[in-house]
Structure formats: structure tokens, C-alpha cells
Design an enzyme around this catalytic site. Sequence first.
Site, PDB file in Angstrom:
ATOM      1  N   ASP A  45      -4.899 -13.156  -0.418  1.00  0.00           N
ATOM      2  CA  ASP A  45      -4.453 -13.082   0.973  1.00  0.00           C
ATOM      3  C   ASP A  45      -5.184 -14.094   1.851  1.00  0.00           C
ATOM      4  OD1 ASP A  45      -2.691 -11.073   0.291  1.00  0.00           O
ATOM      5  OD2 ASP A  45      -3.954  -9.443   1.050  1.00  0.00           O
ATOM      6  N   SER A  90       7.748  -5.340   3.448  1.00  0.00           N
ATOM      7  CA  SER A  90       6.386  -5.361   2.940  1.00  0.00           C
ATOM      8  C   SER A  90       5.472  -4.666   3.934  1.00  0.00           C
ATOM      9  CB  SER A  90       5.938  -6.811   2.747  1.00  0.00           C
ATOM     10  OG  SER A  90       4.622  -6.855   2.252  1.00  0.00           O
ATOM     11  N   GLU A 120      -3.785   5.453   3.562  1.00  0.00           N
ATOM     12  CA  GLU A 120      -4.231   5.456   2.176  1.00  0.00           C
ATOM     13  C   GLU A 120      -4.358   4.021   1.709  1.00  0.00           C
ATOM     14  OE1 GLU A 120      -1.246   7.626   0.078  1.00  0.00           O
ATOM     15  OE2 GLU A 120      -2.052   9.568   0.669  1.00  0.00           O
ATOM     16  N   LYS A 122      -3.556   0.787  -0.173  1.00  0.00           N
ATOM     17  CA  LYS A 122      -2.298   0.234  -0.667  1.00  0.00           C
ATOM     18  C   LYS A 122      -2.440  -0.079  -2.156  1.00  0.00           C
ATOM     19  CE  LYS A 122       0.745  -3.694  -0.293  1.00  0.00           C
ATOM     20  NZ  LYS A 122       0.694  -5.110  -0.148  1.00  0.00           N
ATOM     21  N   ARG A 143      11.045  -1.552  -5.021  1.00  0.00           N
ATOM     22  CA  ARG A 143      11.142  -2.332  -3.789  1.00  0.00           C
ATOM     23  C   ARG A 143      11.880  -3.644  -4.025  1.00  0.00           C
ATOM     24  NH1 ARG A 143       8.515  -6.542  -1.398  1.00  0.00           N
ATOM     25  NH2 ARG A 143       8.803  -6.637   0.813  1.00  0.00           N
TER      26      ARG A 143
END
Length: 175
Positions: A45, A90, A120, A122, A143
Site C-alpha cells: 500500500d 473495495s 475488525e 481486514k 467479490r
Amino acid sequence: MSSPIEELSKEEAAKRIGEISDALRRFEYEYYVLSEPTVSDREYDGLYDELLALEQRFPSLIAEDSPSRRIGSDLSSELPEVRHTIPVLSLDKAYSSEEIRQWIVRCSRQLEGGFHIIIEEKMDGSSLVLYYEDGVLARAVSRGNGEVGNDISANVRTNRRITLRLPRPVTAAIR
């Protein structure tokens, strides 16, 4: 104080964009194809966010095949594809208490009358949509890319924690 990105020349930015893009493509291959990630989500990320910042600063350097133009997907050619009836977007990511507080503020501005949340950790690859028709589980869909997912109904029906019949005969999509 200026950021390191603001100090880069266009040539330096182009070189860095190429380095980041190559690394992200390799990491995506390891994650999505090999199922053997070699970097943490946070490291991935960070590079991805750096790429976005560079592309925002130098839009002429955005390549057609940039990792920023790709939507992650868990689609498999081995399972039937199903179009979602709802967008399966997302989830946002947050790495600090401050980022979570900022997210709560953004949500509270959009939702009148307050709201309750449960936070919670991910888990990538764990999102699915359960489609109930008249209270009975009709299908379960991964998904995928947010618009189309794989029909994983047979697998989901083996999980005793998934309700096959709701207490009321409702038609619903539950993520």
C-alpha cells in the site's frame, strides 16, 4: 516543508514511477497468481500510494498499463462468473487510530441520525456476497472485480456458519 515528491524532476519521477510499477506488478503476480505474497499489505500500500502521488503530480507520466489503473480481483476462470446486483466496492484501509477517527468523521457526515460500527481487521480474500431469494440462500459470489464475481455457492453451503434460510422470506444481498 516540501515532500520528496515535490522536489523530483519529471525525469526522476518517470524513473521512480517505472521502478514502483515494476515492483507492484511483481507483487500482484505473487499475490494473485502464485498465492505467495512476498511483501506485507502495508508495504504494498505504501508503494501504491507513492505511485498515486507521483501520478497526481505528473499526470503526463501515467502509463496505460499503470498499476493504478487496475482494479484488484479474485476472479478465477475455474468457476462460473456472476454479475453482482450491487456494487461490491473495495474497503478503505487505515493503519492508525487517527485514520480510523477520520473515517468515522467522514461517515458521520454522510449518515443522518448516527450509526453503529464494528471494526475488525481486514482479511484479503474473505469478502463475499450472499444472495437470498424469499429467505433462502440462492447463491454466494466472491467479490471479484466489484461488478462480476465467481459463483462459490457450493463451497459456501458447506460452511455451517452461513445461514441457508433466513427467519423471514426476504430477498436481499448481504456482503
